[in-house]
Structures are given as C-alpha cells and as structure tokens.
Motif scaffolding. Structure first.
Motif, PDB file in Angstrom:
ATOM      1  N   LYS A 187      98.783  -0.743 -35.001  1.00  0.00           N
ATOM      2  CA  LYS A 187      99.007   0.228 -35.999  1.00  0.00           C
ATOM      3  C   LYS A 187     100.732   0.711 -35.990  1.00  0.00           C
ATOM      4  CE  LYS A 187      98.007   4.570 -35.503  1.00  0.00           C
ATOM      5  NZ  LYS A 187      97.180   5.502 -35.169  1.00  0.00           N
ATOM      6  N   ASN A 188     101.029   0.619 -34.937  1.00  0.00           N
ATOM      7  CA  ASN A 188     102.455   1.130 -34.875  1.00  0.00           C
ATOM      8  C   ASN A 188     103.403  -0.244 -34.526  1.00  0.00           C
ATOM      9  OD1 ASN A 188     101.965   3.880 -35.056  1.00  0.00           O
ATOM     10  ND2 ASN A 188     101.399   4.090 -33.013  1.00  0.00           N
ATOM     11  N   LEU A 189     102.926  -1.289 -34.633  1.00  0.00           N
ATOM     12  CA  LEU A 189     103.925  -2.332 -34.290  1.00  0.00           C
ATOM     13  C   LEU A 189     103.960  -3.328 -35.506  1.00  0.00           C
ATOM     14  CD1 LEU A 189     102.440  -3.678 -31.055  1.00  0.00           C
ATOM     15  CD2 LEU A 189     104.508  -2.380 -31.253  1.00  0.00           C
ATOM     16  N   VAL A 190     102.940  -3.396 -36.535  1.00  0.00           N
ATOM     17  CA  VAL A 190     103.124  -4.111 -37.847  1.00  0.00           C
ATOM     18  C   VAL A 190     102.992  -2.986 -38.896  1.00  0.00           C
ATOM     19  CG1 VAL A 190     101.880  -5.814 -39.359  1.00  0.00           C
ATOM     20  CG2 VAL A 190     101.734  -5.936 -36.499  1.00  0.00           C
ATOM     21  N   PRO A 191     104.183  -3.057 -39.848  1.00  0.00           N
ATOM     22  CA  PRO A 191     105.183  -3.840 -39.684  1.00  0.00           C
ATOM     23  C   PRO A 191     106.201  -3.171 -38.276  1.00  0.00           C
ATOM     24  CG  PRO A 191     105.675  -2.486 -41.444  1.00  0.00           C
ATOM     25  CD  PRO A 191     104.244  -2.338 -40.932  1.00  0.00           C
ATOM     26  N   TYR A 192     107.161  -3.893 -38.001  1.00  0.00           N
ATOM     27  CA  TYR A 192     108.189  -3.476 -36.998  1.00  0.00           C
ATOM     28  C   TYR A 192     108.997  -2.358 -37.735  1.00  0.00           C
ATOM     29  CZ  TYR A 192     111.027  -3.553 -32.907  1.00  0.00           C
ATOM     30  OH  TYR A 192     112.043  -3.143 -31.763  1.00  0.00           O
ATOM     31  N   ARG A 200     108.864   7.777 -27.634  1.00  0.00           N
ATOM     32  CA  ARG A 200     108.952   6.567 -26.597  1.00  0.00           C
ATOM     33  C   ARG A 200     107.317   5.962 -27.036  1.00  0.00           C
ATOM     34  NH1 ARG A 200     109.146   8.329 -22.258  1.00  0.00           N
ATOM     35  NH2 ARG A 200     106.996   7.878 -21.219  1.00  0.00           N
ATOM     36  N   TYR A 201     107.332   4.497 -27.473  1.00  0.00           N
ATOM     37  CA  TYR A 201     106.185   3.834 -27.565  1.00  0.00           C
ATOM     38  C   TYR A 201     106.022   2.701 -26.402  1.00  0.00           C
ATOM     39  CZ  TYR A 201     106.095   5.949 -32.130  1.00  0.00           C
ATOM     40  OH  TYR A 201     105.948   6.757 -33.488  1.00  0.00           O
ATOM     41  N   THR A 226     104.837  10.134 -26.417  1.00  0.00           N
ATOM     42  CA  THR A 226     105.693  11.299 -26.600  1.00  0.00           C
ATOM     43  C   THR A 226     105.141  11.947 -27.592  1.00  0.00           C
ATOM     44  OG1 THR A 226     107.524  10.142 -27.460  1.00  0.00           O
ATOM     45  CG2 THR A 226     107.711  10.637 -25.261  1.00  0.00           C
ATOM     46  N   HIS A 227     105.276  13.478 -27.814  1.00  0.00           N
ATOM     47  CA  HIS A 227     104.956  14.267 -28.841  1.00  0.00           C
ATOM     48  C   HIS A 227     103.093  13.705 -29.146  1.00  0.00           C
ATOM     49  CE1 HIS A 227     109.200  14.591 -29.428  1.00  0.00           C
ATOM     50  NE2 HIS A 227     108.909  15.619 -29.293  1.00  0.00           N
ATOM     51  N   ASN A 228     102.467  13.374 -28.230  1.00  0.00           N
ATOM     52  CA  ASN A 228     101.175  13.089 -28.283  1.00  0.00           C
ATOM     53  C   ASN A 228     100.379  13.501 -27.073  1.00  0.00           C
ATOM     54  OD1 ASN A 228      98.715  11.752 -29.113  1.00  0.00           O
ATOM     55  ND2 ASN A 228      99.615   9.691 -28.983  1.00  0.00           N
ATOM     56  N   PRO A 229      99.844  14.620 -27.138  1.00  0.00           N
ATOM     57  CA  PRO A 229      99.090  15.023 -25.793  1.00  0.00           C
ATOM     58  C   PRO A 229      97.954  14.044 -25.407  1.00  0.00           C
ATOM     59  CG  PRO A 229      98.510  16.423 -27.497  1.00  0.00           C
ATOM     60  CD  PRO A 229      99.707  15.523 -27.977  1.00  0.00           C
ATOM     61  N   LYS A 230      97.541  13.097 -26.588  1.00  0.00           N
ATOM     62  CA  LYS A 230      96.029  12.485 -26.387  1.00  0.00           C
ATOM     63  C   LYS A 230      96.545  10.842 -26.322  1.00  0.00           C
ATOM     64  CE  LYS A 230      92.889  15.838 -27.909  1.00  0.00           C
ATOM     65  NZ  LYS A 230      91.812  16.149 -28.956  1.00  0.00           N
ATOM     66  N   ASN A 275     109.112   0.127 -25.982  1.00  0.00           N
ATOM     67  CA  ASN A 275     108.822  -0.228 -24.547  1.00  0.00           C
ATOM     68  C   ASN A 275     107.675  -1.491 -24.432  1.00  0.00           C
ATOM     69  OD1 ASN A 275     108.887  -0.323 -21.471  1.00  0.00           O
ATOM     70  ND2 ASN A 275     107.382   1.192 -21.409  1.00  0.00           N
ATOM     71  N   ILE A 276     108.006  -2.365 -23.432  1.00  0.00           N
ATOM     72  CA  ILE A 276     106.868  -3.332 -22.962  1.00  0.00           C
ATOM     73  C   ILE A 276     106.795  -2.887 -21.695  1.00  0.00           C
ATOM     74  CG2 ILE A 276     105.816  -5.483 -22.928  1.00  0.00           C
ATOM     75  CD1 ILE A 276     107.248  -6.389 -25.279  1.00  0.00           C
ATOM     76  N   GLY A 277     105.872  -2.396 -21.113  1.00  0.00           N
ATOM     77  CA  GLY A 277     105.657  -1.838 -19.706  1.00  0.00           C
ATOM     78  C   GLY A 277     104.411  -2.612 -19.033  1.00  0.00           C
TER      79      GLY A 277
END
Length: 287
Positions: free
Chosen positions: A137-142, A188-189, A196-200, A272-274
């Motif tokens: 959902k957060n990668l396409v589109p970049y 940060r993703y 971040t800014h996302n407690p869940k 990030n890719i961790g």
C-alpha cells in the motif's frame, strides 16, 4: 618531409590513444548508471543474468551471503510494480528500491546496489525482503517526494549531507540523535510500513512519535556497525546508508539499507529495508 609526416602520424596516434584511454576511464554519469540499473533489472526478470557485464572479480551478495546472480531470489520475480532509482557518479553507485511481484502474486521489496568500475559492475549488493511484513500500500506507486529536485537555496552540500546521516547512525548507537537534523514531520517506513507517527505500526513500540523521538534512548537496539554511505545526491537531497544493527547481546541483527530524503538540512523521510536475521556478522562490504 617523410620524417615530418611520420612524426605527425605518431603524435596523432598517441593523441588518439590518450583520448581513448581517457574516455574508457571516464566516470559513468547519471544516465550511464540509470541504464546499468535498467539492464540489470531486464536481465534478472528475463532469467538471463549471464548478460550482465560483471567484472571478473565481481563481489555479489544477497542479504549478506555470497551468491551468484543465478542464485538470487530475483529469479522468482515476474513483474516490477514501482521503483526509486538513485545515482552517484562520484562513488560509481546506482541504487534502487523496487517493489516487485512474484509468480504467486506476493509483493516483495528489493534494494539493489551496483558499483561500476571501468565500465563493468564490480559489486552487487542485494537486500531482498520477501517477508509477510512487506506493505504494498505504501510502496506502489513509489513516493515521488524522493525524486523531486530540492530548490537550490534549500540544498545541502555533499559534506553536510554525509555529516547528517553519519550522525543519524551514531544516534542508533548512543541514542542521542541531534534534534536539528530532523524535520518534526519526518516519517520512517520499513518495507512500506510506517513506523513513526503510528502507534499501531506493528514493527516498533515507539508510539506516536517522529523520527527524532523514536531514536531517543533507551532502546533495545545498538550499536550500529559497518556504517557506509553508499550514495549522495545533493540535487535531490538523497543519501543512502548501510549498517549492521545489533540488539544488545542477542544473536539477532539487522542489515539496514535506508534512503533518506533531506530538505533544508533536515531528514524529511526515510525508506528502510531492514532485514533481521540471527548471526549476521558483516555485510561483506567495507565501503
């Protein structure tokens, strides 16, 4: 006359040789590096890695392990869904983050770094995330923010950008980040998951905080070792950094490949890719 003609021809031959040598040693510019990434992707998608022009002693690693290109998880990819591609002609690196699809329909996230030396690929470094946490959902589109040009008056120099990201990785070790280096809106993703800014967020337990606060100590991670700056692009405000992140005495360690967007001297977004694994001791690369 004949001697003069021979001398003239000799100098012409020398000049041609010098020009040819200079051309062969010339830096692979942005267009050249982008073409290398395009050709690499096409060869891997086409299951023809032998077409990739590797240096005889090329080093190839995927998720820190030495492999051949034919052994890469890339061979299971059938389609590229989105991509962000970055270049640094000074370092000779082209680095991409690619959201792709496997034959099963599963979305994977791939970071690939190619280092060019004298027209051939000297290093291939692949970070391949095929875990369930990849969030398409957060990668396409970049996100287009990463490729926007930074207005000249808001650009940082190469030296300033390197200092900001070197300090960022230092903060992963001592948990004393420099607040002025972060935009309050920084997010940060991790492979498409906003942490971040996302407690869940389901990845970290930092709560509803930004990039700066999420690195304030105490934290379960650190130190960050083998920190490398793989790419700097002042025009786009991009830095890409690598590190091995330890988690205290645990055998779990994370290989990090992070794309930073920096606007007006502050980190605005991190992609990030961790990859967390047990027993990682080195990325295998030193620069």
């Amino acid at each position: 006359m004949q001697a003069l003609k021979a001398t003239t021809l000799a100098y012409a031959a020398i000049a041609l040789f010098v020009l040819s040598s200079a051309a062969s040693a010339a830096t692979c510019d942005r267009g050249c590096l982008l073409e290398q990434a395009k050709q690499f992707n096409a060869a891997m998608l086409g299951h023809t890695p032998e077409k990739i022009q590797l240096a005889p002693d090329a080093q190839i690693r995927e998720n820190t392990k030495a492999i051949t290109l034919g052994e890469s998880k890339w061979v299971g990819v059938t389609k590229i869904l989105s991509e962000g591609v970055y270049t640094d002609p000074i370092l000779g690196n082209v680095i991409e983050h690619v959201a792709a699809e496997r034959g099963s329909g599963k979305t994977v996230y791939i970071g690939t770094r190619l280092k060019m030396v004298e027209g051939r690929i000297k290093e291939v470094e692949i970070n391949f995330d095929d875990s369930p946490r990849v969030n398409a959902k957060n990668l396409v589109p970049y996100d287009p923010i990463f490729n926007t040009l930074v207005p000249p008056e808001e650009r940082s120099t190469r030296e300033q950008l390197e200092r900001i990201i070197t300090s960022y990785f230092k903060g992963l070790t001592d948990h004393q980040p420099i607040q002025a280096d972060y935009d309050p809106r920084c997010d940060r993703y991790h492979s498409g998951n906003r942490v971040t800014h996302n407690p869940k967020n389901g990845v970290e337990e930092s709560g509803d905080v930004g990039c700066y606060e999420s690195n304030l100590g105490p934290k379960p991670w650190g130190p960050a070792t083998e920190v490398r700056i793989g790419l700097i692009d002042p025009e786009r405000g991009i830095v890409i950094g690598y590190a091995i992140l330890y988690y205290g005495d645990s055998p779990r360690r994370m290989q990090i490949n992070e794309v930073f967007k920096i606007l007006d001297g502050r980190i605005r977004m991190v992609d990030n890719i961790g990859l967390m694994e047990e027993g990682i001791t080195t990325s295998g690369f030193t620069r």
